[in-house]
Design an enzyme around this catalytic site. Structure first.
Site, PDB file in Angstrom:
ATOM      1  CG  ASP A  55      -0.413  -0.130   2.510  1.00 23.65           C
ATOM      2  OD1 ASP A  55       0.830  -0.153   2.629  1.00 23.65           O
ATOM      3  OD2 ASP A  55      -1.183  -0.182   3.494  1.00 23.65           O
ATOM      4  CB  SER A  56       4.577   1.672  -0.288  1.00 24.99           C
ATOM      5  OG  SER A  56       4.719   0.530  -1.119  1.00 24.99           O
ATOM      6  CG  ASP A  94       0.504  -4.077   2.110  1.00 26.89           C
ATOM      7  OD1 ASP A  94       0.620  -4.898   3.034  1.00 26.89           O
ATOM      8  OD2 ASP A  94       1.276  -3.110   1.942  1.00 26.89           O
ATOM      9  CD  GLU A 124       0.427  -1.613   7.976  1.00 26.10           C
ATOM     10  OE1 GLU A 124       0.092  -0.825   8.897  1.00 26.10           O
ATOM     11  OE2 GLU A 124       0.863  -1.232   6.871  1.00 26.10           O
ATOM     12  CD  GLU A 191       7.843  -0.066   7.398  1.00 24.12           C
ATOM     13  OE1 GLU A 191       6.933  -0.862   7.049  1.00 24.12           O
ATOM     14  OE2 GLU A 191       7.963   1.087   6.946  1.00 24.12           O
TER      15      GLU A 191
END
Ligand code: KIV
Length: 276
Positions: A55-56, A94, A124, A191
């Site tokens: 989703d970056s 994602d 996440e 991360e």
């Protein structure tokens, strides 16, 4: 336009069960993000193992300040594009912000991602997401977890900051890592956590960890493709980023240089990691 995937055809397709074998064999997993078929084909032909439709894309493709505006339709569109460029790499998608807010929503989102060509979905956090991971895995959906700096939590975290520096936060992260594995996750992205903490978590788990800003001792590494190529919209460059294009000379050479550096343990170096 000419597609040239000849090098990739020699490589068998990477499967989800093989991820644990990579860990047991201490073979580093090389991962990158991609958002379209052409770059996906170059990554695949350059020997990248895992490709993430992250989703970056909200930041590097759409130009937003965060990943929060990315919709499930966006993720599915880019998954379809990337899937068309792949032969061997394992494709992960994602689950965008709130598409995994409940287990049922996550199942709908993940089903669409797999039908679009992904082999695994990434989500996440831990906490209530543990039930979601279990729910998905019981329904034949392979899951990659993501802990440490979780960009979808940017508002609560107050920015993109290193996580797990204090003793209590480090212990929570170790507990969460074990919990996502026990819930059924087959991969874990770490991360922006101190290198020593990422090393402990990696040693503690039977599943592979994929680091980004998490030091050299993870079982694999991932970068955002645009960061590796030194392309951006002017956002601050985190310290874990390395521009491989300036030394590689071409996109394919840059990706091959990154893959070789990860496999040989030359990237990330100490200068790319965080102290506890
Ligand atoms: O969205 C993304 O690209 C990611 C990677 C940075 C791991 O989550």
């Amino acid at each position: 336009m000419y597609a040239n995937n000849d090098k990739a055809s020699a490589r068998p397709k990477l499967t989800v069960p093989q991820l644990r074998q990579y860990k047991r064999d201490r073979r580093k997993l090389v991962a990158l993000t991609a958002y379209d078929a052409s770059f996906a084909a170059v990554l695949d032909a350059s020997g990248v193992d895992l490709i993430l439709v992250g989703d970056s894309l909200g930041m590097v493709v759409q130009g937003h300040d965060s990943t929060l505006p990315v919709t499930l339709d966006d993720a599915i569109y880019h998954t379809r594009c990337v899937a068309r460029g792949l032969r061997s790499a394992l494709l992960i998608t994602d689950l965008p912000f709130q598409s995994d807010a409940t287990a049922e929503r996550a199942l709908d989102a993940a089903t669409r991602a797999l039908q679009a060509g992904a082999a695994m979905v990434k989500l996440e956090g831990a906490g209530h997401k543990l039930d979601t991971i279990r729910f998905l895995v019981e329904r034949e959906i392979p899951v990659c977890a993501h802990l440490g700096l979780t960009p979808q939590s940017v508002l609560r975290l107050g920015g993109y900051k290193v996580q797990g520096r204090e003793a209590a936060a480090a212990q929570r992260l170790r507990d969460d890592a074990r919990a996502v594995m026990e819930a059924g996750a087959e991969l874990l992205v770490l991360e922006c956590v101190p290198s020593t903490l990422a090393a402990q978590v990696s040693a503690d788990l039977a599943i592979a960890t994929i680091g980004i800003g998490a030091g050299p001792d993870c079982d694999g590494q991932i970068l955002v493709l645009h960061d590796l190529l030194g392309v951006g919209t002017g956002h601050r460059r985190p310290r874990f980023v390395k521009d491989f294009l300036c030394e590689g000379g071409s996109v394919a050479a840059a990706i091959e240089a990154y893959a070789a550096a990860v496999r040989e343990g030359r990237f990330p170096g100490p200068e790319h990691g965080y102290a506890g």
